[in-house]
Design an enzyme around this catalytic site. Structure first.
Site, PDB file in Angstrom:
ATOM      1  N   GLU A 184      -6.838   4.652   7.889  1.00 52.21           N
ATOM      2  CA  GLU A 184      -6.666   6.066   7.520  1.00 52.21           C
ATOM      3  C   GLU A 184      -7.936   6.607   6.865  1.00 52.21           C
ATOM      4  OE1 GLU A 184      -2.937   5.647   5.428  1.00 52.21           O
ATOM      5  OE2 GLU A 184      -1.975   5.166   7.329  1.00 52.21           O
ATOM      6  N   HIS A 231      -9.456   0.788   5.165  1.00 53.12           N
ATOM      7  CA  HIS A 231      -8.175   1.122   5.811  1.00 53.12           C
ATOM      8  C   HIS A 231      -8.426   2.131   6.937  1.00 53.12           C
ATOM      9  CE1 HIS A 231      -4.152   2.611   6.482  1.00 53.12           C
ATOM     10  NE2 HIS A 231      -3.725   1.505   5.915  1.00 53.12           N
ATOM     11  N   GLY A 283       2.380   2.536  10.897  1.00 55.98           N
ATOM     12  CA  GLY A 283       3.337   3.635  10.784  1.00 55.98           C
ATOM     13  C   GLY A 283       4.025   4.027  12.082  1.00 55.98           C
ATOM     14  N   ASN A 323       0.872  -1.179   0.000  1.00 53.54           N
ATOM     15  CA  ASN A 323       0.000   0.000   0.000  1.00 53.54           C
ATOM     16  C   ASN A 323       0.905   1.224   0.000  1.00 53.54           C
ATOM     17  OD1 ASN A 323      -1.779   2.051   0.525  1.00 53.54           O
ATOM     18  ND2 ASN A 323      -2.310   1.385   2.605  1.00 53.54           N
ATOM     19  N   SER A 373       3.452  -1.708  10.532  1.00 51.16           N
ATOM     20  CA  SER A 373       4.900  -1.710  10.794  1.00 51.16           C
ATOM     21  C   SER A 373       5.576  -3.038  10.449  1.00 51.16           C
ATOM     22  CB  SER A 373       5.178  -1.320  12.253  1.00 51.16           C
ATOM     23  OG  SER A 373       4.749   0.008  12.481  1.00 51.16           O
ATOM     24  N   GLU A 423      -5.098  -5.087  10.721  1.00 49.81           N
ATOM     25  CA  GLU A 423      -4.153  -3.989  10.930  1.00 49.81           C
ATOM     26  C   GLU A 423      -4.505  -3.249  12.223  1.00 49.81           C
ATOM     27  OE1 GLU A 423      -2.186  -2.763   6.982  1.00 49.81           O
ATOM     28  OE2 GLU A 423      -3.938  -1.513   7.274  1.00 49.81           O
ATOM     29  N   LYS A 480       0.147   4.243  -0.345  1.00 48.13           N
ATOM     30  CA  LYS A 480      -0.509   5.453   0.211  1.00 48.13           C
ATOM     31  C   LYS A 480      -0.292   6.640  -0.736  1.00 48.13           C
ATOM     32  CE  LYS A 480      -0.120   3.379   4.706  1.00 48.13           C
ATOM     33  NZ  LYS A 480      -0.077   3.525   6.146  1.00 48.13           N
TER      34      LYS A 480
HETATM   35  P1  PGA Z   1       2.789   0.575   7.700  1.00 50.19           P
HETATM   36  O1  PGA Z   1       1.324   0.707   7.066  1.00 50.19           O
HETATM   37  O2  PGA Z   1       3.387  -0.678   7.137  1.00 50.19           O
HETATM   38  O3  PGA Z   1       3.519   1.814   7.248  1.00 50.19           O
HETATM   39  O4  PGA Z   1       2.627   0.514   9.175  1.00 50.19           O
HETATM   40  C1  PGA Z   1       0.523  -0.417   6.875  1.00 50.19           C
HETATM   41  C2  PGA Z   1      -0.774   0.013   6.261  1.00 50.19           C
HETATM   42  O5  PGA Z   1      -1.240   1.120   6.531  1.00 50.19           O
HETATM   43  O6  PGA Z   1      -1.385  -0.740   5.487  1.00 50.19           O
END
Ligand code: PGA
Length: 256
Positions: A99, A97, A175, A9, A214, A169, A11
């Protein structure tokens, strides 16, 4: 060999040049290792989908989108439909997701409609669920996950499950550099699978559950070895060339 799904992903990162460079490197790795048991998925930003697709279309890598609108078509300025995403060569869409849930206030109702749009347009849904830190600390993880599944997958038929991938997740792990323990990841994945089986019975056995949050080239191998983990959804590490190459290499060697 265990089947593994590695989903990237990106983003709101990368431009065309970076997209070409990442995709070309991924293509080299895919062609020079045994990826028979690894499915590779990449979700670039909308504007880079076509360049990614052009490079990867003759490979086993599937390109997808990070979002879609919850309607089929119409006067929704600035939005992109699942049908358009399928038309550009995509095979999947990330839905739910955290976000999108948190920053864009996406409700369970919207997420449920998006899931249906994705499935109706014959795309796979990479459907994300996860608890916040506060929910985890209050011991509510399983309840939160069950509630998300119950309301958002409501109306999804057993036959549609072939096109559903779940990504667990934890919101607090995205992140942040933090991850649950290996035991916690395995137990939570097991809970998710059993919950799906309680709703759909044996049809749910085919639904892969990915870990996200992460995940990187350092901690990823032992996560992929966990018996209940079917792959990973990767944010930050997926746009670092050396990291994603390393992750892809060890994914093709997992024999657990
Ligand atoms: P990250 O994000 O690996 O940067 O923690 C994972 C995600 O948002 O799918």
């Amino acid at each position: 060999m265990k089947k593994i799904i590695i989903a990237s992903n990106w983003k709101m990162n990368t431009n065309i040049t970076k997209t070409e460079s990442l995709c070309n490197s991924i293509k080299v790795i895919i062609n020079s290792n045994n990826f028979e048991d690894v499915d590779v998925l990449i979700a670039p930003p909308f504007t880079n989908i076509y360049s990614a697709y052009s490079i990867l279309k003759d490979t086993k890598v599937r390109v997808g989108a990070q979002n879609c609108n919850d309607n089929q078509s119409g006067a929704f300025t600035g939005e992109v439909s699942a049908e358009m995403i399928a038309d550009v060569g995509c095979k999947f869409v990330i839905v739910g997701h955290s976000e999108r849930r948190v920053i864009y206030n996406e409700s369970s109702d919207t997420i449920s409609k998006k899931l249906k749009q994705v499935l109706t347009n014959n795309l796979t849904a990479v459907y994300c669920i996860g608890e916040t830190l506060q929910e985890k600390q209050s011991g509510l993880t399983n309840i939160v996950l069950a509630n998300q599944i119950n309301s958002e997958m409501n109306g999804i038929l057993p036959n549609d499950l072939k096109k559903v991938i779940i990504a667990y997740e934890p919101v607090w792990a995205i992140g942040t550099g933090l991850t649950p323990t290996l035991l916690e990841i395995n137990q939570t994945h097991s809970f998710i699978k059993n919950h799906l089986i309680s709703i759909y019975s044996k049809e749910a056995l085919t639904v892969p559950v990915l870990y996200g949050g992460s995940f990187n080239e350092k901690n990823g191998k032992e996560i992929l070895f966990l018996p209940e983990v079917n792959g990973a959804l990767i944010g930050g590490a997926s746009i670092k060339e050396e990291s994603i190459i390393e992750i892809l290499k060890f994914s093709s060697e997992i024999e657990a």
